[in-house]
Motif scaffolding. Structure first.
Motif, PDB file in Angstrom:
ATOM      1  N   LEU A  36     -77.895 -86.283 -30.975  1.00 43.15           N
ATOM      2  CA  LEU A  36     -76.876 -86.817 -30.370  1.00 43.15           C
ATOM      3  C   LEU A  36     -77.493 -88.148 -29.601  1.00 43.15           C
ATOM      4  O   LEU A  36     -76.886 -89.334 -29.421  1.00 43.15           O
ATOM      5  CB  LEU A  36     -76.225 -86.093 -29.124  1.00 43.15           C
ATOM      6  N   ALA A  37     -78.826 -88.225 -29.048  1.00 36.62           N
ATOM      7  CA  ALA A  37     -79.420 -89.334 -28.444  1.00 36.62           C
ATOM      8  C   ALA A  37     -79.960 -90.262 -29.341  1.00 36.62           C
ATOM      9  O   ALA A  37     -80.155 -91.386 -28.621  1.00 36.62           O
ATOM     10  CB  ALA A  37     -80.678 -88.693 -27.262  1.00 36.62           C
ATOM     11  N   SER A  38     -79.858 -89.987 -30.604  1.00 31.51           N
ATOM     12  CA  SER A  38     -80.481 -90.982 -31.520  1.00 31.51           C
ATOM     13  C   SER A  38     -79.583 -92.086 -31.442  1.00 31.51           C
ATOM     14  O   SER A  38     -79.787 -93.217 -32.156  1.00 31.51           O
ATOM     15  CB  SER A  38     -80.935 -90.452 -32.807  1.00 31.51           C
ATOM     16  N   GLY A  39     -78.345 -91.978 -31.115  1.00 28.01           N
ATOM     17  CA  GLY A  39     -77.260 -93.109 -31.234  1.00 28.01           C
ATOM     18  C   GLY A  39     -76.910 -93.498 -32.623  1.00 28.01           C
ATOM     19  O   GLY A  39     -76.395 -94.542 -32.947  1.00 28.01           O
ATOM     20  N   ASN A  40     -76.809 -92.359 -33.375  1.00 32.61           N
ATOM     21  CA  ASN A  40     -76.302 -92.450 -34.668  1.00 32.61           C
ATOM     22  C   ASN A  40     -74.579 -92.721 -34.526  1.00 32.61           C
ATOM     23  O   ASN A  40     -73.949 -91.816 -34.369  1.00 32.61           O
ATOM     24  CB  ASN A  40     -76.313 -91.312 -35.477  1.00 32.61           C
ATOM     25  N   GLU A  41     -74.342 -94.112 -34.455  1.00 30.45           N
ATOM     26  CA  GLU A  41     -72.906 -94.493 -34.217  1.00 30.45           C
ATOM     27  C   GLU A  41     -72.079 -94.164 -35.416  1.00 30.45           C
ATOM     28  O   GLU A  41     -70.876 -94.378 -35.430  1.00 30.45           O
ATOM     29  CB  GLU A  41     -72.890 -95.986 -34.034  1.00 30.45           C
TER      30      GLU A  41
END
Length: 169
Positions: A36-41
């Protein structure tokens, strides 16, 4: 070969089991948090919500698995018996026991209930050396060697099979 003598042990300590379950919960949450923190938009909102719900389910299941009530396990020379620790010597469930995992100082045992009316057909027993002291060796011997002592049924079956062999032309 003769069956091992009667044996009874109270299983009260589950520290290794609880640590293992807690580690699995922590790993699951850490992987999800990193994802979730990886910022996979590109990940749809439904997928993020679904993964978060799975994490909550893992937490609830883990919390349930961590709670273990003390148990009494007994071998009477014929069958295994399992029940609450307070019922030592008069355990209410009869069944068969098998080793699922053996890590030397820790065992995961599978108790198959013989009674069809039991709420569960299988009970998993995490057993650790710590807390059993001198009973640990006797438990391992009983778990690996315990087979029902030959009774009248076994003797008649052997006699019948020998008679069948003698009757052949």
């Amino acid at each position: 070969m003769r069956a091992p003598p009667a044996f009874q042990v109270s299983i009260r300590r589950f520290g290794v089991w609880r640590a293992g379950v807690a580690a699995l919960i922590a790993i699951t949450w850490a992987v999800t948090a990193a994802w979730l923190a990886s910022g996979n938009e590109d990940a749809p909102l439904a997928l993020r919500v679904g993964v978060s719900l799975i994490d909550v389910a893992v937490l609830v299941a883990g919390a349930t698995l961590m709670r273990r009530a003390p148990l009494s396990l007994r071998w009477d020379g014929q069958a295994w018996h399992l029940g609450p620790a307070a019922s030592a010597g008069d355990e209410r469930w009869r069944g068969q026991l098998a080793v699922a995992i053996d890590w030397g100082g820790w065992l995961l045992l599978k108790f198959e209930h013989a009674d069809a009316s039991a709420q569960r057909r299988t009970t998993w027993l995490p057993v650790q050396r710590r807390g059993l002291g001198s009973h640990w060796h006797a438990l391992r011997c009983a778990v690996y060697c315990a087979r029902p002592a030959p009774g009248s049924d076994a003797g008649s079956t052997v006699a019948h099979s020998q008679n069948s062999k003698n009757e052949r032309p």
